[in-house]
Scaffold this motif. Structure first.
Motif, mmCIF file in Angstrom:
data_model
loop_
_atom_site.group_PDB
_atom_site.id
_atom_site.type_symbol
_atom_site.label_atom_id
_atom_site.label_comp_id
_atom_site.label_asym_id
_atom_site.label_seq_id
_atom_site.Cartn_x
_atom_site.Cartn_y
_atom_site.Cartn_z
ATOM 1 N N LEU A 41 36.731 -18.612 -2.299
ATOM 2 C CA LEU A 41 35.774 -18.586 -1.202
ATOM 3 C C LEU A 41 35.937 -19.811 -0.319
ATOM 4 O O LEU A 41 36.268 -20.899 -0.809
ATOM 5 N N THR A 42 35.681 -19.631 0.973
ATOM 6 C CA THR A 42 35.693 -20.776 1.876
ATOM 7 C C THR A 42 34.391 -21.549 1.697
ATOM 8 O O THR A 42 33.414 -21.016 1.141
ATOM 9 N N GLU A 43 34.366 -22.783 2.152
ATOM 10 C CA GLU A 43 33.147 -23.587 2.055
ATOM 11 C C GLU A 43 32.005 -22.939 2.825
ATOM 12 O O GLU A 43 30.841 -22.988 2.399
ATOM 13 N N GLU A 44 32.329 -22.338 3.947
ATOM 14 C CA GLU A 44 31.298 -21.671 4.749
ATOM 15 C C GLU A 44 30.693 -20.502 3.985
ATOM 16 O O GLU A 44 29.474 -20.310 3.980
ATOM 17 N N GLU A 45 31.546 -19.723 3.327
ATOM 18 C CA GLU A 45 31.057 -18.578 2.549
ATOM 19 C C GLU A 45 30.197 -19.049 1.385
ATOM 20 O O GLU A 45 29.159 -18.434 1.074
ATOM 21 N N LYS A 46 30.599 -20.121 0.743
ATOM 22 C CA LYS A 46 29.806 -20.671 -0.368
ATOM 23 C C LYS A 46 28.422 -21.078 0.114
ATOM 24 O O LYS A 46 27.411 -20.810 -0.545
ATOM 25 N N GLN A 47 28.368 -21.750 1.265
ATOM 26 C CA GLN A 47 27.085 -22.197 1.817
ATOM 27 C C GLN A 47 26.197 -21.016 2.160
ATOM 28 O O GLN A 47 24.990 -21.036 1.906
ATOM 29 N N GLN A 48 26.789 -19.968 2.719
ATOM 30 C CA GLN A 48 26.022 -18.764 3.067
ATOM 31 C C GLN A 48 25.414 -18.131 1.822
ATOM 32 O O GLN A 48 24.244 -17.743 1.807
ATOM 33 N N ILE A 49 26.228 -18.034 0.776
ATOM 34 C CA ILE A 49 25.751 -17.429 -0.475
ATOM 35 C C ILE A 49 24.668 -18.292 -1.105
ATOM 36 O O ILE A 49 23.650 -17.783 -1.586
ATOM 37 N N GLU A 50 24.873 -19.608 -1.121
ATOM 38 C CA GLU A 50 23.885 -20.528 -1.689
ATOM 39 C C GLU A 50 22.550 -20.413 -0.964
ATOM 40 O O GLU A 50 21.483 -20.425 -1.597
ATOM 41 N N GLN A 51 22.590 -20.303 0.353
ATOM 42 C CA GLN A 51 21.361 -20.179 1.130
ATOM 43 C C GLN A 51 20.603 -18.909 0.773
ATOM 44 O O GLN A 51 19.376 -18.917 0.632
ATOM 45 N N VAL A 52 21.338 -17.814 0.615
ATOM 46 C CA VAL A 52 20.704 -16.551 0.246
ATOM 47 C C VAL A 52 20.126 -16.639 -1.157
ATOM 48 O O VAL A 52 19.015 -16.183 -1.423
ATOM 49 N N MET A 53 20.880 -17.237 -2.078
ATOM 50 C CA MET A 53 20.425 -17.394 -3.462
ATOM 51 C C MET A 53 19.151 -18.232 -3.523
ATOM 52 O O MET A 53 18.192 -17.902 -4.231
ATOM 53 N N GLU A 54 19.135 -19.329 -2.781
ATOM 54 C CA GLU A 54 17.967 -20.216 -2.779
ATOM 55 C C GLU A 54 16.761 -19.515 -2.172
ATOM 56 O O GLU A 54 15.632 -19.646 -2.640
ATOM 57 N N LYS A 55 16.997 -18.755 -1.132
ATOM 58 C CA LYS A 55 15.908 -18.046 -0.466
ATOM 59 C C LYS A 55 15.310 -16.979 -1.374
ATOM 60 O O LYS A 55 14.107 -16.768 -1.412
ATOM 61 N N GLY A 56 16.190 -16.343 -2.163
ATOM 62 C CA GLY A 56 15.730 -15.265 -3.042
ATOM 63 C C GLY A 56 15.227 -15.757 -4.377
ATOM 64 O O GLY A 56 14.658 -14.991 -5.156
ATOM 65 N N GLY A 57 15.423 -17.030 -4.668
ATOM 66 C CA GLY A 57 14.989 -17.566 -5.952
ATOM 67 C C GLY A 57 15.844 -17.052 -7.093
ATOM 68 O O GLY A 57 16.966 -16.592 -6.919
ATOM 69 N N ALA A 58 15.291 -17.130 -8.299
ATOM 70 C CA ALA A 58 16.041 -16.734 -9.497
ATOM 71 C C ALA A 58 15.742 -15.310 -9.921
ATOM 72 O O ALA A 58 16.082 -14.892 -11.015
ATOM 73 N N LYS A 59 15.093 -14.560 -9.057
ATOM 74 C CA LYS A 59 14.694 -13.198 -9.416
ATOM 75 C C LYS A 59 15.898 -12.297 -9.661
ATOM 76 O O LYS A 59 16.878 -12.345 -8.926
#
Length: 270
Positions: free
Chosen positions: A69-87
């Motif tokens: 994954l590119t750094e940009e893709e990692k950041q995008q995924i991390e943002q979505v994960m953080e927004k959605g929590g651990a559910k």
């Protein structure tokens, strides 16, 4: 809007890929999660479904290297994960979508349109239209047809017993989806109450049904009054049915269920 779901294992695979600055090979994923190559591709397909819903580029496997994954893709995924929590989240596999569409249509009191299915499954209209073609073929195997009402949507036509038997079959195949709480549409307040009554019948009969059977019947009971045709079972006499222990217990636990509904329930628990 209905949320896109991704399983715990898919999340772990995604985290593994995100944690690496180099390519992650399929053998590495296989070793880490004890998965076959086929299973890995299945999980990657579900991950890509989830990424697509989130508006993130799908991951690709580079032959001889793996996934990176590119750094940009990692950041995008991390943002979505953080927004959605651990559910815990869930993505429908292609065949799970087919099973769900069929159960959804059977359970619905009205015809079901493409927009409803696309919204619930979080896929495009084109994906639903492709799924509908598969649904038609699946129904043909059971001598059932998919009907369409103009400006209303789809419905399933054919023998009521076959329709209910198909619901029983596919609802059990959707157990992982049901357990993920994605099945809110197929649930209603009476399901748990019906399940408890069926469990009482199971206890009194001193028997044990296959796991998931009673819950499937509990979900099916609200549909028992749909269809106007009579019931005919060539190998079962009315007197034998009504004098059976199973039928007497059904009458005891479901006194308000119409006679046809009681007979349907008998057929499924006999």
């Amino acid at each position: 809007m209905t949320e896109a779901y991704i399983s715990t294992r898919c999340k772990k695979i995604l985290y593994m890929i995100m944690a690496s600055d180099t390519y992650v090979s399929l053998p590495q994923i296989s070793e880490e999660f004890k998965l076959s190559k086929r299973s890995i591709y299945y999980e990657l397909c579900k991950i890509n479904d989830w990424l697509s819903v989130q508006g993130i580029n799908e991951i690709t496997v580079v032959r001889g290297k793996g996934i990176k994954l590119t750094e940009e893709e990692k950041q995008q995924i991390e943002q979505v994960m953080e927004k959605g929590g651990a559910k815990e989240e869930y993505i429908f596999s292609p065949m799970e979508r087919i099973y769900f569409i069929i159960c959804y249509i059977i359970k619905s009191k009205e015809a079901v349109n493409v927009e409803q299915l696309a919204e619930y499954l979080q896929v495009s209209r084109n994906t639903i239209f492709n799924d509908i073609r598969v649904v038609v073929k699946q129904l043909q195997d059971f001598d059932l047809t998919l009907g369409y009402k103009s400006k209303q949507g789809y419905f399933i036509d054919g023998d009521s017993i076959r329709i209910r038997a198909l619901f029983m079959l596919y609802i059990n195949m959707l157990k992982p989806v049901y357990e993920s709480e994605t099945f809110s549409y197929l649930k209603d307040n009476s399901v748990e109450e019906n399940l408890k009554k069926l469990q009482k019948i199971e206890t009194k009969l001193n028997t044990s049904y296959v796991e998931g059977t009673l819950r499937s019947i509990a979900m099916l009971i609200p549909l028992m009054e749909k269809g106007n045709e009579g019931l005919y079972f060539p190998d079962l006499k009315k007197e034998e049915l009504e004098n059976s222990q199973e039928y007497r217990l059904i009458e005891e636990e479901f006194p308000n269920l119409i006679e046809k509904g009681k007979k349907y329930t008998y057929v499924f628990i006999y």
